[in-house]
Design an enzyme around this catalytic site. Structure first.
Site, PDB file in Angstrom:
ATOM      1  CG  LEU A   1       0.925   2.885   5.475  1.00 43.64           C
ATOM      2  CD1 LEU A   1       1.069   4.365   5.520  1.00 43.64           C
ATOM      3  CD2 LEU A   1       0.617   2.285   4.020  1.00 43.64           C
TER       4      LEU A   1
ATOM      5  CG  ASP B   1       9.919  -0.341   3.675  1.00 40.40           C
ATOM      6  OD1 ASP B   1      10.490  -1.250   4.201  1.00 40.40           O
ATOM      7  OD2 ASP B   1       8.718  -0.110   3.294  1.00 40.40           O
TER       8      ASP B   1
ATOM      9  CE  LYS C   1      -1.006  -1.726  12.852  1.00 36.13           C
ATOM     10  NZ  LYS C   1       0.096  -0.776  12.606  1.00 36.13           N
TER      11      LYS C   1
ATOM     12  CE1 TYR D   1      -0.564  -6.443  11.895  1.00 34.49           C
ATOM     13  CE2 TYR D   1      -2.486  -7.521  10.958  1.00 34.49           C
ATOM     14  CZ  TYR D   1      -1.603  -6.506  10.914  1.00 34.49           C
ATOM     15  OH  TYR D   1      -1.659  -5.497  10.110  1.00 34.49           O
TER      16      TYR D   1
ATOM     17  CB  ILE E   1      -0.936  -0.075   1.099  1.00 33.63           C
ATOM     18  CG1 ILE E   1      -1.874  -1.290   1.249  1.00 33.63           C
ATOM     19  CG2 ILE E   1      -1.990   1.207   1.236  1.00 33.63           C
ATOM     20  CD1 ILE E   1      -2.906  -1.483   2.546  1.00 33.63           C
TER      21      ILE E   1
ATOM     22  N   GLY F   1       8.756  -4.841   2.724  1.00 37.96           N
ATOM     23  CA  GLY F   1       8.650  -4.133   1.448  1.00 37.96           C
ATOM     24  C   GLY F   1       9.702  -4.328   0.495  1.00 37.96           C
TER      25      GLY F   1
END
Ligand code: UDP
Length: 323
Positions: free
Chosen positions: A80, A35, A157, A153, A16, A40
């Site tokens: 992100l 990053d 989050k 997870y 994304i 990624g």
């Protein structure tokens, strides 16, 4: 002329993130990407690699020197960077906790002194075991026990969300939380468990599409550029600060139906193979039967509505793959 405004995107080489970076550069912003390339890939930014408005640092947020410099002038942050994907989560829950807690805290701490607005991406996973037909931002959240690694997870989050809200309340940091539901499109890899890239890959190779469980579990898949549009609109909406928003599509489809449509739209000779959960994931894995966002709040604040149908999404995602 390029705007002087600098936007920071953590996780900007991810699926994304890379689409968001392209969009922001196209709008004329300068964009700084941090990053650590854990999930990624630099190739995701190939199309903009030589854009003079782009700066990158391949490092974790907590260790990036460049980020400290950028944060002195940044006008907004899209956070992100996270450890994501069901399979990764089950395989390496320590890493999930470490990354999702530590790196987010580092980001908030860097944004706090100048009160740089932060859009924090969270996940529909935080709705946990909810059996509601639609998930709303004010719902109670029912997460499974820590003996099931799957919930690591969601819990990490959710802790990010609480932490961000704490910075908003105690330090006056402008925060927006976006709970992203299933998002699909080019550059998403099936490597960490995501279903659509796996189905498309199998259909193209005429090998079986592996549907887990009875296949009647449902999801709503949002086109990645629609997701990006929603994130950008949220960031530009001052009234959204201090609040939580669902971001996703409301077109619901069963996984079995998804498999059928992929086969049909790609003209594939693949068959569908049912795979028991116990074989697909670690024993005791819990899948969600249904996951559909209520997006009335997002529509009210931003006017955003997902525009891309599932068939179009499947066609476009398949078309973006190399022949
Ligand atoms: N799934 C499947 N085959 C696969 C990968 C996933 O049937 O090869 C199923 C999975 O069990 C879930 C749905 O597809 O019910 C969506 O999975 P994904 O990991 O993409 O997203 P999430 O479970 O986080 O919604």
């Amino acid at each position: 002329m390029r705007s002087k405004r600098l936007i920071v995107v953590t996780g900007g080489a991810g699926f994304i993130g890379s689409h968001l970076v392209e969009r922001l550069l196209a709008e004329g912003f300068r964009v700084a990407v941090v990053d650590d390339l854990s999930t990624g890939r630099p190739e995701n930014l190939q199309a903009v690699a030589h854009d003079p408005g782009l700066a990158v640092d391949w490092a974790p947020v907590s260790r990036s020197r460049a980020l400290r410099r950028w944060m002195r002038q940044a006008s907004a942050v899209y956070h992100l960077a996270a450890a994501v994907g069901v399979e990764l989560v089950v395989r390496d829950p320590i890493r999930v906790c470490r990354v999702n807690l530590h790196e987010t805290e580092a980001m908030l701490e860097l944004a706090a002194p100048r009160r740089v607005p932060v859009l924090l991406t969270s996940t529909s996973e935080v709705y946990g075991r909810s059996a509601r037909p639609e998930f709303g931002e004010d719902d109670d959240l029912i997460i499974g026990p820590p003996t099931h690694a799957r919930w690591t997870y969601a819990c990490s989050k959710l802790m990010d969300e609480f932490l961000a809200m704490a910075y908003a309340h105690e330090r006056g940091l402008p925060i927006i939380i976006a709970r992203i539901f299933n998002t699909v499109g080019p550059r998403q890899t099936g490597q960490y468990g995501m279903v659509l890239p796996r189905f498309i890959e199998a259909a193209r190779a005429n090998t079986p599409l592996r549907v887990y469980g009875d296949g009647r579990q449902t999801r709503c898949f949002c086109w990645v550029l629609d997701t990006v549009e929603a994130l950008v609109r949220l960031q530009h909406c001052p009234q959204a600060r201090g609040q939580v928003f669902n971001v996703g599509s409301t077109e619901e489809v069963s996984i079995l139906e998804l498999a059928r449509r992929v086969i049909q739209l790609l003209g594939s000779r693949s068959r569908i193979e049912r795979v028991p959960y116990a074989r697909a994931y670690a024993p005791g894995f819990e899948d969600l039967r249904r996951r559909r966002p209520r997006i009335a709040k997002l529509v009210r604040y931003t006017g955003f509505r997902p525009r891309t149908s599932l068939d179009e999404i499947i066609r476009r995602t398949a078309a973006a793959l190399p022949a």
